[in-house]
Design a protein around this motif. Structure first.
Motif, PDB file in Angstrom:
ATOM      1  N   PRO A  65       0.829  -1.203   0.000  1.00 24.99           N
ATOM      2  CA  PRO A  65       0.000   0.000   0.000  1.00 24.99           C
ATOM      3  C   PRO A  65       0.868   1.261   0.000  1.00 24.99           C
ATOM      4  CG  PRO A  65      -0.647  -1.497   1.784  1.00 24.99           C
ATOM      5  CD  PRO A  65       0.611  -2.035   1.178  1.00 24.99           C
ATOM      6  N   GLY A  66       0.399   2.299  -0.646  1.00 21.40           N
ATOM      7  CA  GLY A  66       1.166   3.533  -0.750  1.00 21.40           C
ATOM      8  C   GLY A  66       1.408   4.235   0.572  1.00 21.40           C
ATOM      9  N   ASP A  67       0.622   3.899   1.598  1.00 23.96           N
ATOM     10  CA  ASP A  67       0.805   4.548   2.896  1.00 23.96           C
ATOM     11  C   ASP A  67       1.735   3.766   3.816  1.00 23.96           C
ATOM     12  OD1 ASP A  67      -0.768   2.358   3.638  1.00 23.96           O
ATOM     13  OD2 ASP A  67      -2.142   3.558   4.868  1.00 23.96           O
ATOM     14  N   THR A  68       2.377   2.723   3.277  1.00 20.30           N
ATOM     15  CA  THR A  68       3.207   1.846   4.103  1.00 20.30           C
ATOM     16  C   THR A  68       4.654   1.859   3.617  1.00 20.30           C
ATOM     17  OG1 THR A  68       1.296   0.425   4.492  1.00 20.30           O
ATOM     18  CG2 THR A  68       3.459  -0.507   4.986  1.00 20.30           C
ATOM     19  N   CYS A  69       5.561   2.107   4.542  1.00 24.02           N
ATOM     20  CA  CYS A  69       6.989   2.035   4.232  1.00 24.02           C
ATOM     21  C   CYS A  69       7.545   0.754   4.832  1.00 24.02           C
ATOM     22  CB  CYS A  69       7.733   3.243   4.776  1.00 24.02           C
ATOM     23  SG  CYS A  69       7.839   3.329   6.580  1.00 24.02           S
ATOM     24  N   GLU A  70       8.782   0.494   4.506  1.00 22.76           N
ATOM     25  CA  GLU A  70       9.481  -0.664   5.055  1.00 22.76           C
ATOM     26  C   GLU A  70      10.732  -0.179   5.770  1.00 22.76           C
ATOM     27  OE1 GLU A  70      11.508  -4.903   3.643  1.00 22.76           O
ATOM     28  OE2 GLU A  70      11.035  -3.395   2.133  1.00 22.76           O
ATOM     29  N   LEU A  71      10.956  -0.672   6.976  1.00 18.47           N
ATOM     30  CA  LEU A  71      12.229  -0.468   7.651  1.00 18.47           C
ATOM     31  C   LEU A  71      13.197  -1.440   6.994  1.00 18.47           C
ATOM     32  CD1 LEU A  71      13.672   0.932  10.089  1.00 18.47           C
ATOM     33  CD2 LEU A  71      13.261  -1.199  11.316  1.00 18.47           C
ATOM     34  N   ARG A  72      14.312  -0.912   6.498  1.00 19.50           N
ATOM     35  CA  ARG A  72      15.169  -1.735   5.652  1.00 19.50           C
ATOM     36  C   ARG A  72      16.629  -1.704   6.082  1.00 19.50           C
ATOM     37  NH1 ARG A  72      13.770  -0.314  -0.417  1.00 19.50           N
ATOM     38  NH2 ARG A  72      15.129  -2.107  -0.667  1.00 19.50           N
ATOM     39  N   LYS A  73      17.232  -2.852   5.957  1.00 18.50           N
ATOM     40  CA  LYS A  73      18.676  -3.027   6.112  1.00 18.50           C
ATOM     41  C   LYS A  73      19.246  -2.324   7.344  1.00 18.50           C
ATOM     42  CE  LYS A  73      19.339  -3.971   1.249  1.00 18.50           C
ATOM     43  NZ  LYS A  73      17.919  -3.952   0.873  1.00 18.50           N
ATOM     44  N   MET A  74      18.661  -2.661   8.486  1.00 18.68           N
ATOM     45  CA  MET A  74      19.152  -2.125   9.764  1.00 18.68           C
ATOM     46  C   MET A  74      20.058  -3.168  10.396  1.00 18.68           C
ATOM     47  SD  MET A  74      16.998  -0.225  12.694  1.00 18.68           S
ATOM     48  CE  MET A  74      17.416  -0.509  14.389  1.00 18.68           C
ATOM     49  N   TYR A  75      21.361  -2.921  10.296  1.00 20.50           N
ATOM     50  CA  TYR A  75      22.375  -3.854  10.787  1.00 20.50           C
ATOM     51  C   TYR A  75      23.486  -3.087  11.479  1.00 20.50           C
ATOM     52  CZ  TYR A  75      20.055  -7.041   7.609  1.00 20.50           C
ATOM     53  OH  TYR A  75      19.107  -7.798   6.974  1.00 20.50           O
ATOM     54  N   PHE A  76      24.017  -3.691  12.547  1.00 20.99           N
ATOM     55  CA  PHE A  76      25.095  -3.083  13.315  1.00 20.99           C
ATOM     56  C   PHE A  76      26.186  -4.108  13.578  1.00 20.99           C
ATOM     57  CE2 PHE A  76      21.260  -0.813  14.302  1.00 20.99           C
ATOM     58  CZ  PHE A  76      21.643   0.520  14.334  1.00 20.99           C
ATOM     59  N   GLY A  89       5.178  11.079   5.141  1.00 21.18           N
ATOM     60  CA  GLY A  89       3.733  10.917   5.071  1.00 21.18           C
ATOM     61  C   GLY A  89       3.238   9.482   5.151  1.00 21.18           C
ATOM     62  N   PHE A  90       4.094   8.552   5.552  1.00 21.15           N
ATOM     63  CA  PHE A  90       3.650   7.169   5.698  1.00 21.15           C
ATOM     64  C   PHE A  90       2.784   7.030   6.947  1.00 21.15           C
ATOM     65  CE2 PHE A  90       7.603   6.482   3.216  1.00 21.15           C
ATOM     66  CZ  PHE A  90       7.034   5.834   2.131  1.00 21.15           C
ATOM     67  N   ALA A  91       1.808   6.127   6.893  1.00 19.88           N
ATOM     68  CA  ALA A  91       0.921   5.861   8.025  1.00 19.88           C
ATOM     69  C   ALA A  91       1.332   4.607   8.790  1.00 19.88           C
ATOM     70  CB  ALA A  91      -0.521   5.712   7.546  1.00 19.88           C
ATOM     71  N   ARG A  92       2.068   3.699   8.120  1.00 20.79           N
ATOM     72  CA  ARG A  92       2.480   2.441   8.745  1.00 20.79           C
ATOM     73  C   ARG A  92       3.900   2.101   8.308  1.00 20.79           C
ATOM     74  NH1 ARG A  92      -1.700  -2.032   7.233  1.00 20.79           N
ATOM     75  NH2 ARG A  92      -0.991  -1.413   5.180  1.00 20.79           N
ATOM     76  N   CYS A  93       4.564   1.322   9.142  1.00 19.49           N
ATOM     77  CA  CYS A  93       5.902   0.834   8.818  1.00 19.49           C
ATOM     78  C   CYS A  93       5.912  -0.678   8.991  1.00 19.49           C
ATOM     79  CB  CYS A  93       6.943   1.486   9.719  1.00 19.49           C
ATOM     80  SG  CYS A  93       8.650   1.066   9.274  1.00 19.49           S
ATOM     81  N   TYR A  94       6.455  -1.360   8.012  1.00 19.81           N
ATOM     82  CA  TYR A  94       6.525  -2.818   7.954  1.00 19.81           C
ATOM     83  C   TYR A  94       7.987  -3.228   8.001  1.00 19.81           C
ATOM     84  CZ  TYR A  94       6.528  -7.392   5.590  1.00 19.81           C
ATOM     85  OH  TYR A  94       6.727  -8.698   5.248  1.00 19.81           O
ATOM     86  N   LEU A  95       8.262  -4.407   8.537  1.00 20.36           N
ATOM     87  CA  LEU A  95       9.611  -4.954   8.452  1.00 20.36           C
ATOM     88  C   LEU A  95       9.553  -6.470   8.432  1.00 20.36           C
ATOM     89  CD1 LEU A  95      10.876  -6.233  11.345  1.00 20.36           C
ATOM     90  CD2 LEU A  95      10.628  -3.850  11.994  1.00 20.36           C
ATOM     91  N   GLU A  96      10.599  -7.036   7.876  1.00 19.92           N
ATOM     92  CA  GLU A  96      10.782  -8.487   7.838  1.00 19.92           C
ATOM     93  C   GLU A  96      12.108  -8.803   8.498  1.00 19.92           C
ATOM     94  OE1 GLU A  96       8.611  -9.458   3.604  1.00 19.92           O
ATOM     95  OE2 GLU A  96      10.787  -9.233   3.590  1.00 19.92           O
ATOM     96  N   THR A  97      12.146  -9.915   9.190  1.00 21.00           N
ATOM     97  CA  THR A  97      13.376 -10.336   9.835  1.00 21.00           C
ATOM     98  C   THR A  97      13.432 -11.856   9.876  1.00 21.00           C
ATOM     99  OG1 THR A  97      14.847  -9.910  11.726  1.00 21.00           O
ATOM    100  CG2 THR A  97      12.494 -10.244  12.212  1.00 21.00           C
TER     101      THR A  97
END
Length: 163
Positions: free
Chosen positions: A80-91, A116-124
């Motif tokens: 959906p256009g209102d959803t972003c993804e948290l991406r490539k968060m590594y330390f 302007g995103f309403a939601r954030c998605y991530l996969e792990t």
């Protein structure tokens, strides 16, 4: 690295090689090798350019001029256009447990709201226990199935958060 001497800033082209090396070092630590993982994304070698796209941002954490990790947000591919993804968060290991992950998460979520995103998605991946605890402390809730079309078929844990 100590909690007092790190900072977070937007990625620049000079950081690309360091971030690629971090991603390629950290992912195998958790068994994320082979097809279906972000380690194989073509953008890993040119993160500064990939995250210069609209509604995208990537940040690095550094100490004494050395990049030790990063994380970013971008529109959820195929979602959906209102959803972003948290991406490539590594330390790298030396940057863990000092609050840098929570600070990076806050910076990424602030950027997502600004876009302007309403939601954030991530996969792990199961086994990334400390990361999953951070996600849950940050307000993400586990969902049963993936969203969008990230191409990361190797991931087996999915989270969503309202912004």
């Amino acid at each position: 690295m100590t909690a007092a001497n790190w900072s977070i800033r937007p990625i620049i082209a000079d950081d690309d090689a360091a971030i690629a090396a971090i991603i390629r070092a950290v992912m195998p630590e958790f068994g994320a090798v082979g097809d279906g993982f972000a380690i194989n994304d073509p953008e890993v070698d040119w993160m500064s350019r990939a995250y210069s796209a609209p509604r995208s941002a990537y940040f690095v954490v550094e100490a004494d001029g050395v990049v030790l990790g990063g994380g970013g947000v971008a529109p959820l591919e195929g979602g959906p256009g209102d959803t972003c993804e948290l991406r490539k968060m590594y330390f790298l290991p030396g940057a863990r447990g000092l609050g840098a992950g929570a600070a990076m998460m806050a910076r990424c979520l602030d950027a997502a709201r600004g876009f302007g995103f309403a939601r954030c998605y991530l996969e792990t991946l199961g086994g990334m226990d400390a990361a999953m605890k951070l996600y849950e402390r940050s307000g993400f809730r586990r969902i049963d199935a993936p969203l969008g079309a990230t191409g990361h078929g190797g991931c087996n844990a999915f989270y969503l958060r309202d912004l």
